[in-house]
Design a protein around this motif. Structure first.
Motif, mmCIF file in Angstrom:
data_model
loop_
_atom_site.group_PDB
_atom_site.id
_atom_site.type_symbol
_atom_site.label_atom_id
_atom_site.label_comp_id
_atom_site.label_asym_id
_atom_site.label_seq_id
_atom_site.Cartn_x
_atom_site.Cartn_y
_atom_site.Cartn_z
ATOM 1 N N VAL A 29 -9.754 7.843 3.099
ATOM 2 C CA VAL A 29 -9.719 7.604 1.652
ATOM 3 C C VAL A 29 -8.510 8.311 1.045
ATOM 4 O O VAL A 29 -7.813 7.753 0.194
ATOM 5 C CB VAL A 29 -11.029 8.051 0.973
ATOM 6 N N GLY A 30 -8.227 9.519 1.521
ATOM 7 C CA GLY A 30 -7.057 10.248 1.024
ATOM 8 C C GLY A 30 -5.766 9.470 1.225
ATOM 9 O O GLY A 30 -4.961 9.293 0.302
ATOM 10 N N ARG A 31 -5.559 8.999 2.446
ATOM 11 C CA ARG A 31 -4.321 8.247 2.732
ATOM 12 C C ARG A 31 -4.261 6.953 1.920
ATOM 13 O O ARG A 31 -3.194 6.535 1.481
ATOM 14 C CB ARG A 31 -4.195 7.954 4.222
ATOM 15 N N LEU A 32 -5.413 6.312 1.716
ATOM 16 C CA LEU A 32 -5.441 5.100 0.889
ATOM 17 C C LEU A 32 -4.894 5.430 -0.497
ATOM 18 O O LEU A 32 -4.048 4.700 -1.035
ATOM 19 C CB LEU A 32 -6.890 4.590 0.773
ATOM 20 N N LEU A 33 -5.364 6.537 -1.063
ATOM 21 C CA LEU A 33 -4.967 6.911 -2.427
ATOM 22 C C LEU A 33 -3.491 7.319 -2.498
ATOM 23 O O LEU A 33 -2.850 7.155 -3.533
ATOM 24 C CB LEU A 33 -5.844 8.073 -2.921
ATOM 25 N N VAL A 34 -2.965 7.848 -1.378
ATOM 26 C CA VAL A 34 -1.546 8.247 -1.344
ATOM 27 C C VAL A 34 -0.640 7.039 -1.127
ATOM 28 O O VAL A 34 0.348 6.838 -1.832
ATOM 29 C CB VAL A 34 -1.292 9.276 -0.208
ATOM 30 N N VAL A 35 -0.996 6.224 -0.137
ATOM 31 C CA VAL A 35 -0.120 5.117 0.255
ATOM 32 C C VAL A 35 -0.170 3.961 -0.751
ATOM 33 O O VAL A 35 0.814 3.275 -0.974
ATOM 34 C CB VAL A 35 -0.491 4.625 1.671
ATOM 35 N N TYR A 36 -1.355 3.744 -1.321
ATOM 36 C CA TYR A 36 -1.535 2.674 -2.308
ATOM 37 C C TYR A 36 -2.029 3.291 -3.603
ATOM 38 O O TYR A 36 -3.222 3.211 -3.928
ATOM 39 C CB TYR A 36 -2.553 1.646 -1.788
ATOM 40 N N PRO A 37 -1.124 3.899 -4.384
ATOM 41 C CA PRO A 37 -1.545 4.737 -5.518
ATOM 42 C C PRO A 37 -2.413 4.024 -6.558
ATOM 43 O O PRO A 37 -3.203 4.675 -7.238
ATOM 44 C CB PRO A 37 -0.219 5.178 -6.154
ATOM 45 N N TRP A 38 -2.302 2.693 -6.646
ATOM 46 C CA TRP A 38 -3.128 2.005 -7.646
ATOM 47 C C TRP A 38 -4.605 2.160 -7.345
ATOM 48 O O TRP A 38 -5.432 2.018 -8.240
ATOM 49 C CB TRP A 38 -2.754 0.511 -7.743
ATOM 50 N N THR A 39 -4.962 2.463 -6.105
ATOM 51 C CA THR A 39 -6.381 2.605 -5.776
ATOM 52 C C THR A 39 -6.989 3.826 -6.452
ATOM 53 O O THR A 39 -8.213 3.946 -6.543
ATOM 54 C CB THR A 39 -6.613 2.714 -4.252
#
Lengths: 147, 147
Positions: A29-39
Motif C-alpha cells: 500500500v505504501g508503494r502504491l501511494l508513492v508511485v501513484y500519488p493520486w491514490t
C-alpha cells in the motif's frame, strides 16, 4: 473465470507460505501511494503522507496494508472462486468507497514487484506468471460487482 | 512529456549504472513471453518457446532482449526528449511490426519487476517511482507515432 493449473496453485501457495503478510501489506500500500500519488485521495484520514519516507513509515498505511493483504490471503485459499470470495468487498469498494477498479490492477502490480524484490532468485518466470494471473484474477473479482 | 526531478534522474541513472543491460534485457523479454504468452506471436521465428525454460534459455530471445534494452538505455540518456528519441522506433513498431502499444506498457512492468528482483532492498519506493515514470514515458513515446 481464471483457471489455475495444479502447478500454478502449488507455486502460489508455496511462496505465500513464506510471505510476511503484515510487512508486505504495508509495503504494497505504501508503494502504491508513492508511485501513484493520486491514490492518496482515498486515504485522506491517514495523516502525514508528504514524502515517500512519511508514507512508508505511516502507521495507518501499515495497518491498512496488513488488512488488505490478509484479505488477499483469502484469494490464495479460494483460487477457484475469486468472484464469490470478493463479492462483498467488490460491493463495498463500488458503493461506499468509490474506488476506480483500475487501482486494483495497480495494487496487484505493486504486490508482484514486492514479491520480486523480496524473493529474488526464487521469483522465477513461472512463479511470476502464476502470481500475475492471481493478482489479475483478484482485480477482476473486485471489479465484478461494480455498476 | 515525462518530467523527472533532478533527484529522480539521479536515482534512475544511479541504479542503471549497475544494471547488466544484456542480461536484464534477455530476462525482461523472456519473462514478457512467459507471463503474457500472447506476446509470443510477434516472435514466431524465434524457435522453441514451448515452456518457460525454453523461452528463458532461447538464444534469439536473449539477443533480442539485449537489443531492446540497449535501446531503452539510449532513452535514459534523453529523458527530456523521449518522444524524439523513439520516433523512428515508434513508426517501425506501428507500420512494419504491427505491435499493439499496450505491449510496451507490459514490457515496462516486466522491466520494473526484473529490477526489483535484482536489486531487492535497493529498489526502494523512490527509485521504483522514478523508474515507473520512465517506463511509462518510454511506452508513451513508442506509441506516439501510431496512426
Amino acid at each position: 473465470m481464471v483457471h489455475f493449473t495444479a502447478e500454478e496453485k502449488a507455486v502460489i501457495t508455496g511462496l505465500w507460505g513464506k510471505v510476511n503478510v503484515e510487512e508486505t501489506g504495508g509495503e504494497a500500500v505504501g508503494r502504491l501511494l508513492v508511485v501513484y500519488p493520486w491514490t492518496q485521495r482515498f486515504f485522506d484520514s491517514f495523516g502525514n503522507m508528504s514524502s515517500p519516507s512519511a508514507i512508508m513509515g505511516n502507521p495507518k498505511v501499515k495497518a491498512h496494508g496488513k488488512k488488505v493483504l490478509t484479505s488477499f490471503g483469502d484469494a490464495v485459499k479460494n483460487m477457484d472462486n475469486l468472484k464469490g470470495t470478493f463479492a462483498k468487498l467488490s460491493e463495498l469498494h463500488c458503493d461506499k468507497l468509490h474506488v476506480d477498479p483500475e487501482n486494483f490492477r495497480l495494487l496487484g502490480n505493486m504486490i508482484v514487484i514486492i514479491l520480486a524484490s523480496h524473493f529474488g532468485r526464487e521469483f522465477t518466470p513461472e512463479v511470476q506468471a502464476a502470481w500475475q494471473k492471481l493478482v489479475a484474477g483478484v482485480a477482476t473479482a473486485l471489479a465484478h460487482k461494480y455498476h | 512529456m515525462v518530467h523527472l526531478s533532478a533527484e529522480e534522474k539521479e536515482a534512475v541513472l544511479g541504479l542503471w549504472g549497475k544494471v547488466n543491460v544484456d542480461e536484464v534485457g534477455g530476462e525482461a523479454l523472456g519473462r514478457l513471453l512467459v507471463v503474457y504468452p500472447w506476446t509470443q506471436r510477434f516472435f514466431e521465428s524465434f524457435g522453441d518457446l514451448s515452456s518457460a525454460d525454453a523461452v528463458i534459455g532461447n538464444p534469439k530471445v536473449k539477443a533480442h532482449g539485449k537489443k531492446v534494452l540497449q535501446s531503452f538505455s539510449d532513452g535514459l540518456k534523453h529523458l527530456d526528449n523521449l518522444k524524439g528519441t523513439f520516433a523512428k522506433l515508434s513508426e517501425l513498431h506501428c507500420d512494419q511490426l504491427h505491435v499493439d502499444p499496450e505491449n510496451f506498457r507490459l514490457l515496462g512492468n516486466v522491466i520494473v519487476v526484473v529490477l526489483a528482483r535484482h536489486f531487492g532492498k535497493d529498489f526502494n519506493p523512490d527509485v521504483q517511482a522514478a523508474f515507473q515514470k520512465v517506463v511509462a514515458g518510454v511506452a508513451n513515446a513508442l506509441a506516439h507515432k501510431y496512426h
